[in-house]
Scaffold this active site. Structure first.
Site, PDB file in Angstrom:
ATOM      1  N   SER A  35       0.863  -1.174   0.000  1.00 56.34           N
ATOM      2  CA  SER A  35       0.000   0.000   0.000  1.00 56.34           C
ATOM      3  C   SER A  35       0.903   1.228   0.000  1.00 56.34           C
ATOM      4  O   SER A  35       1.742   1.368   0.906  1.00 56.34           O
ATOM      5  CB  SER A  35      -0.886  -0.022   1.246  1.00 56.34           C
ATOM      6  OG  SER A  35      -1.956   0.879   1.121  1.00 56.34           O
ATOM      7  N   GLU A  36       0.749   2.129  -0.991  1.00 57.39           N
ATOM      8  CA  GLU A  36       1.767   3.174  -1.112  1.00 57.39           C
ATOM      9  C   GLU A  36       1.755   4.177   0.042  1.00 57.39           C
ATOM     10  O   GLU A  36       2.714   4.924   0.212  1.00 57.39           O
ATOM     11  CB  GLU A  36       1.722   3.873  -2.474  1.00 57.39           C
ATOM     12  CG  GLU A  36       0.442   4.592  -2.818  1.00 57.39           C
ATOM     13  CD  GLU A  36      -0.399   3.775  -3.784  1.00 57.39           C
ATOM     14  OE1 GLU A  36      -0.511   2.541  -3.584  1.00 57.39           O
ATOM     15  OE2 GLU A  36      -0.962   4.368  -4.718  1.00 57.39           O
ATOM     16  N   ASN A  37       0.682   4.194   0.839  1.00 62.55           N
ATOM     17  CA  ASN A  37       0.699   5.068   2.013  1.00 62.55           C
ATOM     18  C   ASN A  37       1.529   4.499   3.159  1.00 62.55           C
ATOM     19  O   ASN A  37       1.605   5.109   4.213  1.00 62.55           O
ATOM     20  CB  ASN A  37      -0.726   5.386   2.473  1.00 62.55           C
ATOM     21  CG  ASN A  37      -1.578   4.157   2.679  1.00 62.55           C
ATOM     22  OD1 ASN A  37      -1.455   3.168   1.975  1.00 62.55           O
ATOM     23  ND2 ASN A  37      -2.446   4.199   3.670  1.00 62.55           N
TER      24      ASN A  37
END
Lengths: 219, 224
Positions: free
Chosen positions: B48-50
């Site tokens: 998840s890029e966050n």
């Protein structure tokens, strides 16, 4: 050194026209109480640097809704129709930066680098006005450091000097931004005495943090 | 086939492209559905890029952790063995060659593997978020998209007209009508969805493509 103060007193350090970095990703990890206090102060003409525009009246959206933002440097605005309306009306100048380039430009500022070489954006509008540098046959864009006057960040836990520990995906841009601004204000959910936090667990050392504001816990 | 069935068909087909141990990033929309169709015999790790790896299923109502969302802003969970990190490391994973597959939706994708999905002329946003990094950094880029827009306009075109997200980055296009590979010689049709005719796919595609020999043989001598 005790750095604890109130949200209102802390945000008084933000001046009209300041460049402000704000942590968070779609409001998760955003310093909501600092943003609410800043919006109440009506300090305007701000340039904001953040991951995304969050939501209307939420996260950095609080500053956008209050009409305090002159320029926004971010990677995504799709969750906040207000910023698009204000951009269309010419009230806010918006600059989009690929999210991973934004992280590296902030990191470069905080780590004392003159810039970073990144291939993201080659062949797109992102390369306009940037130098292309070839290294061993591969092309990269020279991306310059991005720094701010103030960083408003959020952590789960802090001691009174500002050693910060984060929780979950609320970490995101917060540790980076703590390194790249002249004044760093951390909103924290839990405040503990110095020595309570295991040094092994500290993500942002207190030397990066100038002021600590305790927020209400949500959990 | 209704919209939901078409979207699920795409997601199910993309899931077959994944291998055991792959680190995978799923974009918003149809790509997110891919997680529901991972073959039982393999384990993949979702990024998840966050800022974490090990995305788990959505939490039960009332058990949401307000600090655990996916990149689309939905509450999710983290699986045992997962890890949280900051955004620099998250994009280092993407750019540094540590992400095996990125699955994204598009506004347009073209015969050279260019794709456009971050803005349209006359609009300020919505911005690229992490999409430019994902298409540049992932070892393999799979586009998961309905073949045409709501109004029936082809999304697979000879040359993208919209502002590009990435240049020559797409490896595979999975749509509700079939599967096309981007090769140095242009698009190669590898599969037709059962029940779809070559004529229908051709009519809804605004790019030239060749047909993989074994598929051409199946389709019979009238094709070509």
């Amino acid at each position: 050194m005790d750095k604890v103060t109130t949200a209102i007193d802390a945000v008084k350090r933000v001046k009209q026209g300041s460049t402000v970095m704000i942590g968070g990703f779609l409001s998760v990890g955003a310093p909501q109480q600092l943003l609410a206090a800043l919006a109440k102060q009506m300090i305007n003409e701000l340039t904001i640097i953040c991951c995304a525009a969050d939501y209307p009246q939420d996260g950095v959206g609080r500053l956008i809704s209050a009409g305090l933002v002159k320029r926004a440097i971010l990677s995504h605005s799709g969750t906040n129709p207000e910023i698009e309306e204000r951009a269309a009306a010419g009230e806010i100048e918006v600059e989009f930066i690929p999210q991973g380039t934004l992280t590296e430009r902030i990191r470069a500022a905080g780590m004392g680098l003159g810039g970073v070489l990144i291939s993201t954006g080659l062949g797109t509008a992102i390369e306009e006005g940037k130098r292309t540098i070839e290294v061993d046959g591969n092309s990269f864009l020279l991306e310059k450091p991005l720094k701010a006057d103030v960083a408003l960040i959020k952590a789960a836990r802090s001691d009174h000097t500002g050693n910060l520990v984060y929780h979950g995906a609320a970490r995101n841009f917060n540790p980076l931004m703590a390194t790249a601004a002249d004044l760093v204000i951390a909103e924290v959910e839990e405040l503990v005495p110095v020595g309570e936090i295991d040094p092994d667990q500290v993500v942002t050392p207190a030397i990066f943090v100038d002021l600590v504001v305790q927020a209400k816990r949500r959990r | 086939m209704d919209k939901r069935a078409r979207r699920e068909y795409i997601a199910r087909r993309v899931a077959q492209e994944l291998s055991n141990g792959d680190v995978v990033n799923l974009g918003i929309g149809i790509p997110t559905l891919v997680a529901n169709f991972i073959p039982a015999e393999i384990t993949v790790i979702f990024h998840s890029e966050n800022g974490f790896v090990g995305i788990g299923p959505p939490p039960r109502e009332g058990e949401e952790d307000p600090d655990i969302i996916n990149a689309g802003g939905q509450f999710v969970t983290i699986l045992p063995g997962g890890a949280f990190f900051d955004s620099t490391l998250s994009f280092g994973i993407i750019r540094g060659g540590h992400l095996d597959i990125a699955v994204l939706g598009v506004l347009e994708v073209d015969a050279q593997g260019n794709l456009a999905n971050w803005t349209v002329p006359g609009r300020s946003g919505p911005g690229m978020g992490g999409a430019m990094d994902l298409v540049t950094g992932a070892k393999r880029v799979i586009v998961a998209t309905e073949h045409t827009t709501k109004s029936g306009r082809p999304k697979i075109v000879e040359r993208c007209a919209l502002p590009l997200t990435g240049e020559r980055v797409v490896d595979l296009i999975v749509s509700d009508l079939g599967v096309l590979e981007v090769t140095p010689n242009g698009l190669l049709l590898k599969e037709l969805r059962p029940g779809v005719t070559i004529d229908e796919l051709q009519a809804k595609t605004a790019a030239r493509f060749s047909i993989q020999p074994c598929l051409a043989a199946e389709l019979g001598p009238a094709i070509g």
